[in-house]
Design a protein around this motif. Structure first.
Motif, PDB file in Angstrom:
ATOM      1  N   MET A 193       0.820  -1.187   0.000  1.00  0.00           N
ATOM      2  CA  MET A 193       0.000   0.000   0.000  1.00  0.00           C
ATOM      3  C   MET A 193       0.870   1.259   0.000  1.00  0.00           C
ATOM      4  O   MET A 193       0.577   2.203  -0.712  1.00  0.00           O
ATOM      5  CB  MET A 193      -0.920  -0.052   1.221  1.00  0.00           C
ATOM      6  CG  MET A 193      -1.742   1.170   1.412  1.00  0.00           C
ATOM      7  SD  MET A 193      -3.215   1.002   0.450  1.00  0.00           S
ATOM      8  CE  MET A 193      -4.194   2.265   1.134  1.00  0.00           C
ATOM      9  N   SER A 194       1.919   1.286   0.788  1.00  0.00           N
ATOM     10  CA  SER A 194       2.748   2.485   0.852  1.00  0.00           C
ATOM     11  C   SER A 194       3.518   2.689  -0.456  1.00  0.00           C
ATOM     12  O   SER A 194       3.791   3.821  -0.846  1.00  0.00           O
ATOM     13  CB  SER A 194       3.700   2.431   2.043  1.00  0.00           C
ATOM     14  OG  SER A 194       4.785   1.592   1.792  1.00  0.00           O
ATOM     15  N   ARG A 195       3.885   1.593  -1.151  1.00  0.00           N
ATOM     16  CA  ARG A 195       4.546   1.750  -2.454  1.00  0.00           C
ATOM     17  C   ARG A 195       3.595   2.389  -3.457  1.00  0.00           C
ATOM     18  O   ARG A 195       4.004   3.246  -4.248  1.00  0.00           O
ATOM     19  CB  ARG A 195       5.006   0.390  -2.997  1.00  0.00           C
ATOM     20  CG  ARG A 195       6.246  -0.106  -2.345  1.00  0.00           C
ATOM     21  CD  ARG A 195       6.683  -1.369  -3.026  1.00  0.00           C
ATOM     22  NE  ARG A 195       7.974  -1.778  -2.506  1.00  0.00           N
ATOM     23  CZ  ARG A 195       8.620  -2.817  -2.916  1.00  0.00           C
ATOM     24  NH1 ARG A 195       8.106  -3.581  -3.869  1.00  0.00           N
ATOM     25  NH2 ARG A 195       9.779  -3.125  -2.400  1.00  0.00           N
ATOM     26  N   PHE A 196       2.368   1.970  -3.428  1.00  0.00           N
ATOM     27  CA  PHE A 196       1.370   2.542  -4.336  1.00  0.00           C
ATOM     28  C   PHE A 196       1.168   4.032  -4.011  1.00  0.00           C
ATOM     29  O   PHE A 196       1.071   4.860  -4.912  1.00  0.00           O
ATOM     30  CB  PHE A 196       0.039   1.794  -4.222  1.00  0.00           C
ATOM     31  CG  PHE A 196      -1.044   2.418  -5.055  1.00  0.00           C
ATOM     32  CD1 PHE A 196      -1.034   2.286  -6.441  1.00  0.00           C
ATOM     33  CD2 PHE A 196      -2.049   3.180  -4.464  1.00  0.00           C
ATOM     34  CE1 PHE A 196      -2.013   2.877  -7.215  1.00  0.00           C
ATOM     35  CE2 PHE A 196      -3.019   3.772  -5.233  1.00  0.00           C
ATOM     36  CZ  PHE A 196      -3.012   3.624  -6.615  1.00  0.00           C
ATOM     37  N   LEU A 197       1.122   4.362  -2.745  1.00  0.00           N
ATOM     38  CA  LEU A 197       0.951   5.757  -2.328  1.00  0.00           C
ATOM     39  C   LEU A 197       2.139   6.609  -2.776  1.00  0.00           C
ATOM     40  O   LEU A 197       1.959   7.715  -3.290  1.00  0.00           O
ATOM     41  CB  LEU A 197       0.775   5.842  -0.807  1.00  0.00           C
ATOM     42  CG  LEU A 197       0.512   7.238  -0.243  1.00  0.00           C
ATOM     43  CD1 LEU A 197      -0.778   7.800  -0.808  1.00  0.00           C
ATOM     44  CD2 LEU A 197       0.474   7.174   1.268  1.00  0.00           C
ATOM     45  N   VAL A 198       3.356   6.110  -2.616  1.00  0.00           N
ATOM     46  CA  VAL A 198       4.556   6.830  -3.048  1.00  0.00           C
ATOM     47  C   VAL A 198       4.538   7.003  -4.563  1.00  0.00           C
ATOM     48  O   VAL A 198       4.829   8.084  -5.093  1.00  0.00           O
ATOM     49  CB  VAL A 198       5.841   6.102  -2.581  1.00  0.00           C
ATOM     50  CG1 VAL A 198       7.077   6.705  -3.248  1.00  0.00           C
ATOM     51  CG2 VAL A 198       5.963   6.150  -1.072  1.00  0.00           C
ATOM     52  N   PHE A 199       4.193   5.935  -5.281  1.00  0.00           N
ATOM     53  CA  PHE A 199       4.124   6.006  -6.745  1.00  0.00           C
ATOM     54  C   PHE A 199       3.071   7.029  -7.182  1.00  0.00           C
ATOM     55  O   PHE A 199       3.317   7.845  -8.080  1.00  0.00           O
ATOM     56  CB  PHE A 199       3.804   4.621  -7.322  1.00  0.00           C
ATOM     57  CG  PHE A 199       3.681   4.631  -8.817  1.00  0.00           C
ATOM     58  CD1 PHE A 199       4.800   4.742  -9.623  1.00  0.00           C
ATOM     59  CD2 PHE A 199       2.436   4.546  -9.431  1.00  0.00           C
ATOM     60  CE1 PHE A 199       4.688   4.760 -11.002  1.00  0.00           C
ATOM     61  CE2 PHE A 199       2.312   4.572 -10.803  1.00  0.00           C
ATOM     62  CZ  PHE A 199       3.445   4.669 -11.591  1.00  0.00           C
ATOM     63  N   ALA A 200       1.924   7.026  -6.547  1.00  0.00           N
ATOM     64  CA  ALA A 200       0.855   7.969  -6.890  1.00  0.00           C
ATOM     65  C   ALA A 200       1.307   9.400  -6.614  1.00  0.00           C
ATOM     66  O   ALA A 200       1.048  10.314  -7.419  1.00  0.00           O
ATOM     67  CB  ALA A 200      -0.408   7.638  -6.110  1.00  0.00           C
ATOM     68  N   LEU A 201       1.982   9.612  -5.503  1.00  0.00           N
ATOM     69  CA  LEU A 201       2.458  10.951  -5.183  1.00  0.00           C
ATOM     70  C   LEU A 201       3.514  11.429  -6.177  1.00  0.00           C
ATOM     71  O   LEU A 201       3.533  12.603  -6.563  1.00  0.00           O
ATOM     72  CB  LEU A 201       3.011  10.995  -3.754  1.00  0.00           C
ATOM     73  CG  LEU A 201       1.957  10.895  -2.636  1.00  0.00           C
ATOM     74  CD1 LEU A 201       2.640  10.812  -1.283  1.00  0.00           C
ATOM     75  CD2 LEU A 201       1.013  12.068  -2.687  1.00  0.00           C
ATOM     76  N   VAL A 202       4.403  10.531  -6.604  1.00  0.00           N
ATOM     77  CA  VAL A 202       5.415  10.891  -7.596  1.00  0.00           C
ATOM     78  C   VAL A 202       4.745  11.252  -8.919  1.00  0.00           C
ATOM     79  O   VAL A 202       5.100  12.251  -9.564  1.00  0.00           O
ATOM     80  CB  VAL A 202       6.444   9.748  -7.772  1.00  0.00           C
ATOM     81  CG1 VAL A 202       7.327   9.984  -8.992  1.00  0.00           C
ATOM     82  CG2 VAL A 202       7.293   9.606  -6.523  1.00  0.00           C
ATOM     83  N   VAL A 203       3.778  10.458  -9.335  1.00  0.00           N
ATOM     84  CA  VAL A 203       3.070  10.720 -10.592  1.00  0.00           C
ATOM     85  C   VAL A 203       2.328  12.061 -10.502  1.00  0.00           C
ATOM     86  O   VAL A 203       2.390  12.884 -11.426  1.00  0.00           O
ATOM     87  CB  VAL A 203       2.093   9.568 -10.923  1.00  0.00           C
ATOM     88  CG1 VAL A 203       1.155   9.968 -12.060  1.00  0.00           C
ATOM     89  CG2 VAL A 203       2.863   8.319 -11.293  1.00  0.00           C
ATOM     90  N   LEU A 204       1.663  12.316  -9.393  1.00  0.00           N
ATOM     91  CA  LEU A 204       0.955  13.583  -9.227  1.00  0.00           C
ATOM     92  C   LEU A 204       1.931  14.764  -9.175  1.00  0.00           C
ATOM     93  O   LEU A 204       1.640  15.836  -9.707  1.00  0.00           O
ATOM     94  CB  LEU A 204       0.104  13.549  -7.955  1.00  0.00           C
ATOM     95  CG  LEU A 204      -1.130  12.630  -8.016  1.00  0.00           C
ATOM     96  CD1 LEU A 204      -1.810  12.564  -6.660  1.00  0.00           C
ATOM     97  CD2 LEU A 204      -2.095  13.109  -9.082  1.00  0.00           C
TER      98      LEU A 204
END
Length: 87
Positions: free
Chosen positions: A1-12
């Motif tokens: 879950m935290s990897r997905f959150l980090v990836f989403a934040l980087v993309v945003l």
């Protein structure tokens, strides 16, 4: 879950950076266009002033001509009455 959150934040974050770059580029383009339009407006205002002055001059000479003809009985000379003097 935290990897997905980090990836989403980087993309945003990247999307936001691209948006900022695009907005600044668009701002520069619009500023250049605004400058050109302001310069054209200023030139048109100058031309309008010149035309108003010319119109006032023409209207004044027409008025003087009318007054000279009506009040003073003046008229343009006939072609035979004109004498050209050359040095």
């Amino acid at each position: 879950m935290s990897r997905f959150l980090v990836f989403a934040l980087v993309v945003l974050n990247v999307a936001t950076a691209i948006g900022v770059v695009y907005a600044r580029h668009r701002h520069r383009i619009l500023f250049v266009e605004l400058s050109k339009l302001e310069r054209a407006r200023d030139e048109l205002n100058i031309e309008f002033g010149r035309l108003q002055l010319e119109q006032a001059t023409v209207a004044e000479s027409t008025r003087i001509d009318r007054i000279a003809r009506e009040r003073l009985g003046m008229k343009s000379p006939e072609a035979g009455d004109v004498v050209v003097i050359r040095p």
